[in-house]
Design an enzyme around this catalytic site. Structure first.
Site, short mmCIF file in Angstrom:
data_model
loop_
_atom_site.label_atom_id
_atom_site.label_comp_id
_atom_site.label_asym_id
_atom_site.label_seq_id
_atom_site.Cartn_x
_atom_site.Cartn_y
_atom_site.Cartn_z
N ILE A 16 -34.64 -79.62 6.73
CA ILE A 16 -35.58 -78.91 7.59
C ILE A 16 -36.13 -77.67 6.90
O ILE A 16 -37.32 -77.39 6.93
CB ILE A 16 -34.91 -78.50 8.93
CG1 ILE A 16 -34.35 -79.73 9.65
CG2 ILE A 16 -35.89 -77.74 9.82
CD1 ILE A 16 -35.37 -80.74 10.11
N GLY A 32 -36.40 -77.01 26.70
CA GLY A 32 -36.20 -75.94 27.68
C GLY A 32 -34.81 -75.92 28.26
O GLY A 32 -34.58 -75.24 29.28
N CYS A 43 -27.52 -81.48 10.79
CA CYS A 43 -26.72 -82.19 9.82
C CYS A 43 -25.43 -82.67 10.46
O CYS A 43 -25.17 -82.47 11.65
CB CYS A 43 -26.39 -81.27 8.63
SG CYS A 43 -27.86 -80.56 7.84
N ASP A 101 -31.18 -71.40 4.69
CA ASP A 101 -30.42 -70.52 5.57
C ASP A 101 -28.91 -70.68 5.36
O ASP A 101 -28.14 -69.77 5.64
CB ASP A 101 -30.78 -70.78 7.04
CG ASP A 101 -30.59 -72.23 7.47
OD1 ASP A 101 -30.58 -73.12 6.60
OD2 ASP A 101 -30.47 -72.47 8.69
N GLY A 134 -26.82 -77.01 11.70
CA GLY A 134 -27.54 -76.11 12.59
C GLY A 134 -28.65 -75.35 11.89
O GLY A 134 -29.14 -75.76 10.84
N GLU A 135 -29.01 -74.24 12.49
CA GLU A 135 -30.05 -73.36 11.93
C GLU A 135 -29.68 -71.91 12.21
O GLU A 135 -29.24 -71.58 13.31
CB GLU A 135 -31.42 -73.63 12.57
CG GLU A 135 -31.94 -75.06 12.43
CD GLU A 135 -32.34 -75.44 11.01
OE1 GLU A 135 -32.41 -74.54 10.15
OE2 GLU A 135 -32.57 -76.64 10.78
#
Length: 641
Positions: A53, A364, A2, A100, A76-77
């Site tokens: 999400i 990665g 976001c 979350d 974020g998450e």
């Protein structure tokens, strides 16, 4: 993923302007096209753009606690939100969503700022506590998500996920910061906490900032730092056996989503390892995205195809042509301040490709910093062995003289470029690393900058960024430079590059290799397990040997190569001449016109490769041009050379 923005007129007490707040929010539309919202409370205004999400229908922000005294906007998450929610429900908190984000308001009510130590994820958020009229800004431990703030001359505060959210506010003074320009030409980016603007700052990774109405803005607080405490009892085989399980647990947490999750697959070790573990965890084929190049020596795509075939992924590949220079001008608007990593162009393209198929990808990124994969680490450690044998009082004059006498062989293999090695051996450990990572070294900076600009810097040098962090770095040479990169190159370049390139396409990128528990576990490994027998990431490669092809694991490292030197001599030649020899750079008074002319002439003739410097100047010129060639807050602007 976001975008967040806000106004806190903490000094003036003026009501937050809803029209200005909305304009700030809408500059971040690309970060969250699914939803938007704002909250006004007197002199406070916070705003949000949402990329949905998790809990697609119930995660609207700003999000409040039960009595609406605490509000949050979040980017974020939080990967452990379910565990935290269960603990908070057990303590009597009532949740109204499956998002979350709601963990933040209840967690703050329950633990205060101590909540930060419990969060596992990537995040940048602003939390408003109406009870004591305070604003808490916080950023995740590794700096995966960005957060800027500005302190206006009168003391009021602005914040945003990107600089553009701050600069659109008419109250923001757009004066540039000379020290940031010095840092930019040293590193190719502007390290935390500075931005290109005098009044705007980046909240450093692992920091939070609490601001109260009517009180001075205090310094940010460091709530987490990476410590290297090697466990000498760990053997190479034991570490290699444990590593896949630790990383697998991190990858599993990063798969939490209510939309499909894919992965970048460059064909390198780190992204391939992440895809291998995703394939083991997922019940359906993983979407993977790769970029290919025409030049075989720079093309990792064949390795990516090999991994994609091994794990039966739904593989998507796009070839980037050698003349794909259409992003040269738009990049400046993407990054808001000068940013000189040209691999931002192929990164933009792979994000564009991935977004056609998924909304979330795993990458990665972080593997080289975590497991010592950069070749420069080996060179530094070898130089340190020599430096440790001789006092600097002997080294400085002896190797300094050799460095001045030895010819400069930029075109030759590194083993023959002894001048750079001699110069490095004459330096102290921090100077030595600065010498290895500097885009523009001290002699070139002396020629590039005008005397007036150097006087304005008052003796300030960009090496101070590394010196500041080195005071907290471990003694071991390898761990020291890993720590320095965690503080500078990783957040300032790698994570910034990926965040802006991905969010330009409304794509969320997650980085399980930078899960802080995994990073802390890796920091516990003895340095000899990471760099072993001339091989970087030794234990990581050995650990993944049963999952990935030997040819992929033990091949020379590649990167996203961009043929800048060729571009600048042919298709972009006129653009380079116009930028470097034109008025936008010249009128700043920062740069020697004579030296800029020398750079253009020597590069055109093929006698020197100045492509890195030219790219840096082009990106700065674009920022200045976009801003209407804003006048620097600098007496140097009135002086040319």
């Amino acid at each position: 993923m976001c975008g967040i923005a806000g106004i806190f007129n903490r000094a003036s007490g003026r009501p937050a302007d809803p029209g200005v707040l909305r304009r700030m929010r809408e500059t971040l539309w690309h970060r969250g096209p699914d939803d938007g919202g704002e909250h006004l409370d007197g002199n406070l205004g916070i705003a949000h753009r949402r990329l949905s999400i998790i809990d697609l229908g119930g995660g609207h922000q700003p999000l409040f606690n039960g009595d609406r005294t605490v509000a949050v906007v979040f980017n974020g998450e939080i990967y452990n939100y379910r565990e935290l929610a269960m603990e908070l429900v057990g303590a009597g908190h009532v949740f109204h969503t499956r998002s979350d984000t709601e963990v933040l308001v209840h967690g703050y009510e329950h633990w205060g700022e101590g909540m930060l130590e419990r969060l596992r994820g990537m995040f940048a958020f602003a939390l408003w506590d109406a009870r004591d009229r305070s604003l808490l800004l916080a950023r995740d431990r590794l700096g995966i998500k960005p957060l800027y703030y500005a302190v206006l001359p009168g003391g009021d505060l602005l914040f945003g996920s990107e600089l553009k959210a701050i600069t659109v506010n008419p109250a923001f003074p757009r004066a540039l910061q000379p020290e940031a320009i010095e840092e930019y030409f040293a590193y190719g980016y502007i390290p935390e906490p500075r931005s290109v603007y005098r009044h705007a700052f980046k909240l450093p990774p692992g920091h939070c900032l609490r601001v109260h109405a009517g009180a001075p803005v205090a310094e940010s607080r460091h709530y987490w730092d990476l410590t290297f405490q090697p466990d000498a009892t760990l053997t190479f085989e034991d570490a290699a056996e444990a590593l896949p399980g630790v990383l697998r647990e991190a990858v599993a947490g990063h798969l939490a989503s209510d939309v499909p999750v894919g992965a970048f697959l460059s064909g390198g070790v780190d992204s391939s390892a992440v895809v291998a573990l995703m394939a083991e965890l997922e019940g359906t084929p993983v979407h993977t995205a790769s970029i290919s190049f025409g030049e075989r020596e720079f093309d990792e795509a064949r390795y990516a195809r090999c991994v994609a075939a091994q794990y039966a992924t739904r593989h998507h590949e796009q070839r980037v042509a050698a003349d794909d220079f259409g992003l040269v001008e738009p990049l400046a608007g993407l990054y808001d301040e000068p940013f000189a990593d040209s691999s931002a162009m192929p990164t933009y393209r792979v994000c564009e490709l991935a977004r056609r198929h998924v909304k979330v990808v795993l990458s990665g990124d972080g593997g080289d910093e975590t497991f010592a994969g950069y070749r420069r680490y080996a060179w530094y450690c070898r130089e340190e062995r020599v430096r440790s044998q001789l006092p600097i009082g002997l080294r400085r004059p002896f190797f300094g003289l050799l460095g001045r006498l030895y010819p400069k062989l930029d075109w030759a293999p590194r083993v023959l470029r002894a001048r750079a090695t001699f110069e490095a051996l004459a330096l102290d450990p921090v100077e030595g690393y600065f010498h290895s990572v500097s885009l523009v070294g001290a002699p070139q900076a002396q020629a590039l900058f005008t005397p007036a600009f150097r006087r304005e810097l008052g003796g300030y040098r960009a090496i101070e960024v590394l010196r500041r962090h080195a005071r907290h770095a471990p003694e071991d040479p390898l761990s020291r430079v890993q720590y320095l990169d965690f503080k500078t190159y990783l957040p300032g370049d790698i994570l910034t590059k990926v965040d802006r390139a991905s969010m330009a396409h409304s794509l969320e990128v997650r980085v399980p290799v930078l899960d802080h528990r995994f990073v802390e576990w890796a920091a516990m490994l003895p340095p000899g397990l990471k760099w072993r027998r001339g091989e970087g990431k030794a234990v990581f490669k050995h650990a993944m040997a049963s999952r990935l092809p030997h040819e992929l694991l033990y091949r020379p490292k590649m990167g996203f190569a961009v043929p800048l030197a060729t571009w600048f001599r042919d298709p972009l030649r006129e653009r380079v001449h116009a930028a470097l020899l034109g008025d936008v750079l010249g009128d700043t008074g920062w740069f020697s016109r004579h030296y800029l002319s020398h750079v253009v002439t020597e590069h055109d003739a093929g006698r020197r490769d100045y492509s890195a410097l030219i790219w840096s100047l082009l990106m700065l010129e674009q920022v200045l041009r976009r801003e209407g060639a804003m006048a620097p807050a600098s007496p140097a602007a009135a002086v040319g050379a």
